[in-house]
Design a protein around this motif. Structure first.
Motif, mmCIF file in Angstrom:
data_model
loop_
_atom_site.group_PDB
_atom_site.id
_atom_site.type_symbol
_atom_site.label_atom_id
_atom_site.label_comp_id
_atom_site.label_asym_id
_atom_site.label_seq_id
_atom_site.Cartn_x
_atom_site.Cartn_y
_atom_site.Cartn_z
ATOM 1 N N GLY A 140 -48.708 67.096 31.019
ATOM 2 C CA GLY A 140 -48.267 66.622 29.714
ATOM 3 C C GLY A 140 -49.255 65.660 29.082
ATOM 4 N N VAL A 141 -49.776 64.745 29.884
ATOM 5 C CA VAL A 141 -50.786 63.800 29.389
ATOM 6 C C VAL A 141 -52.012 64.572 28.915
ATOM 7 N N LYS A 142 -52.411 65.553 29.694
ATOM 8 C CA LYS A 142 -53.570 66.380 29.334
ATOM 9 C C LYS A 142 -53.318 67.109 28.008
ATOM 10 N N GLN A 143 -52.093 67.605 27.807
ATOM 11 C CA GLN A 143 -51.761 68.312 26.566
ATOM 12 C C GLN A 143 -51.798 67.369 25.371
ATOM 13 N N ILE A 144 -51.226 66.189 25.509
ATOM 14 C CA ILE A 144 -51.259 65.210 24.411
ATOM 15 C C ILE A 144 -52.705 64.864 24.067
ATOM 16 N N CYS A 145 -53.528 64.629 25.089
ATOM 17 C CA CYS A 145 -54.941 64.325 24.841
ATOM 18 C C CYS A 145 -55.634 65.479 24.117
ATOM 19 N N SER A 146 -55.301 66.695 24.489
ATOM 20 C CA SER A 146 -55.873 67.871 23.825
ATOM 21 C C SER A 146 -55.456 67.922 22.360
ATOM 22 N N TRP A 147 -54.160 67.709 22.108
ATOM 23 C CA TRP A 147 -53.666 67.723 20.728
ATOM 24 C C TRP A 147 -54.370 66.675 19.863
ATOM 25 N N LEU A 148 -54.677 65.521 20.466
ATOM 26 C CA LEU A 148 -55.248 64.403 19.706
ATOM 27 C C LEU A 148 -56.770 64.319 19.786
ATOM 28 N N GLY A 149 -57.377 65.171 20.609
ATOM 29 C CA GLY A 149 -58.831 65.133 20.763
ATOM 30 C C GLY A 149 -59.317 63.898 21.512
ATOM 31 N N ILE A 150 -58.543 63.430 22.465
ATOM 32 C CA ILE A 150 -58.897 62.242 23.247
ATOM 33 C C ILE A 150 -59.407 62.684 24.614
ATOM 34 N N PRO A 151 -60.605 62.274 25.006
ATOM 35 C CA PRO A 151 -61.099 62.613 26.352
ATOM 36 C C PRO A 151 -60.227 61.948 27.420
ATOM 37 N N LEU A 152 -60.004 62.644 28.522
ATOM 38 C CA LEU A 152 -59.147 62.115 29.582
ATOM 39 C C LEU A 152 -59.672 60.814 30.179
ATOM 40 N N GLN A 169 -55.101 59.432 37.977
ATOM 41 C CA GLN A 169 -56.463 59.791 38.391
ATOM 42 C C GLN A 169 -57.342 60.173 37.210
ATOM 43 N N TYR A 170 -56.754 60.598 36.102
ATOM 44 C CA TYR A 170 -57.545 60.953 34.927
ATOM 45 C C TYR A 170 -58.403 59.790 34.460
ATOM 46 N N GLN A 171 -57.848 58.579 34.495
ATOM 47 C CA GLN A 171 -58.597 57.427 34.019
ATOM 48 C C GLN A 171 -59.772 57.088 34.938
ATOM 49 N N LEU A 172 -59.754 57.624 36.160
ATOM 50 C CA LEU A 172 -60.851 57.409 37.094
ATOM 51 C C LEU A 172 -61.898 58.515 37.012
ATOM 52 N N GLY A 173 -61.674 59.454 36.101
ATOM 53 C CA GLY A 173 -62.635 60.539 35.919
ATOM 54 C C GLY A 173 -62.321 61.784 36.713
#
Length: 176
Positions: A140-152, A169-173
């Motif tokens: 879900g976080v990945k989808q929201i970031c995709s919708w908004l164009g925000i890199p993970l 873990q996304y915030q750690l790359g």
């Protein structure tokens, strides 16, 4: 609120989270609800952007569970999207006691083989949550970031359950 977007990531359904967080709800732009079964962007810095997605749980799952809960003291809550499609099932013990691993396994074993592959079961205390197999907070976080164009790697996530680890873990790359 003006500079940072905040989103919920919870196993609670949207309407329950809204009730519980009524005093701070205005600070959030949406979130990942029902353990990833419902993703929504409601408002973004006063812009009228609304996106919403639900992950369907097969109706056969409800039929499989009906047989099981009739013989146990379990209450079933079914959450549906506006079109009536099930996106989350919560099983509650009548006495508010935690689910044992044996009981959780029994629930999963009552599901027919095709349904087992289409859902995932999570236990949190006295609640057993059933959502679509691909529905996760991290997805879900990945989808929201995709919708908004925000890199993970530009997000920050916090949580206190096993379900939150992949999201954090996304915030750690790390990614899928």
């Amino acid at each position: 609120r003006e500079e940072t977007l905040l989103f919920f990531a919870t196993t609670l359904p949207h309407q329950d989270a809204k009730k519980r967080c009524r005093s701070i709800w205005h600070l959030f732009s949406g979130g990942v609800f029902a353990g990833g079964g419902h993703i929504i962007i409601e408002e973004m810095q006063n812009k009228k952007l609304r996106k919403e997605w639900f992950a369907a749980v097969p109706e056969q799952c409800l039929q499989d569970l009906e047989r099981m809960i009739q013989s146990n003291q379990v209450r079933m809550l079914v959450y549906r999207d506006p079109q009536g499609i099930c996106y989350k099932i919560t099983l509650l013990h009548a006495a508010r006691r935690p689910w044992s691993s044996r009981e959780a396994d029994a629930v999963e074993n009552c599901l027919t083989d095709p349904v087992k592959k289409q859902v995932r079961c999570l236990v949190e205390g006295h609640c057993m949550q059933i959502v679509a197999a691909g529905a996760e907070k991290a997805a879900g976080v990945k989808q929201i970031c995709s919708w908004l164009g925000i890199p993970l790697n530009e997000i920050f996530a916090a949580g206190d359950s096993k379900e939150d680890i992949k999201m954090m873990q996304y915030q750690l790359g790390f990614s899928d």
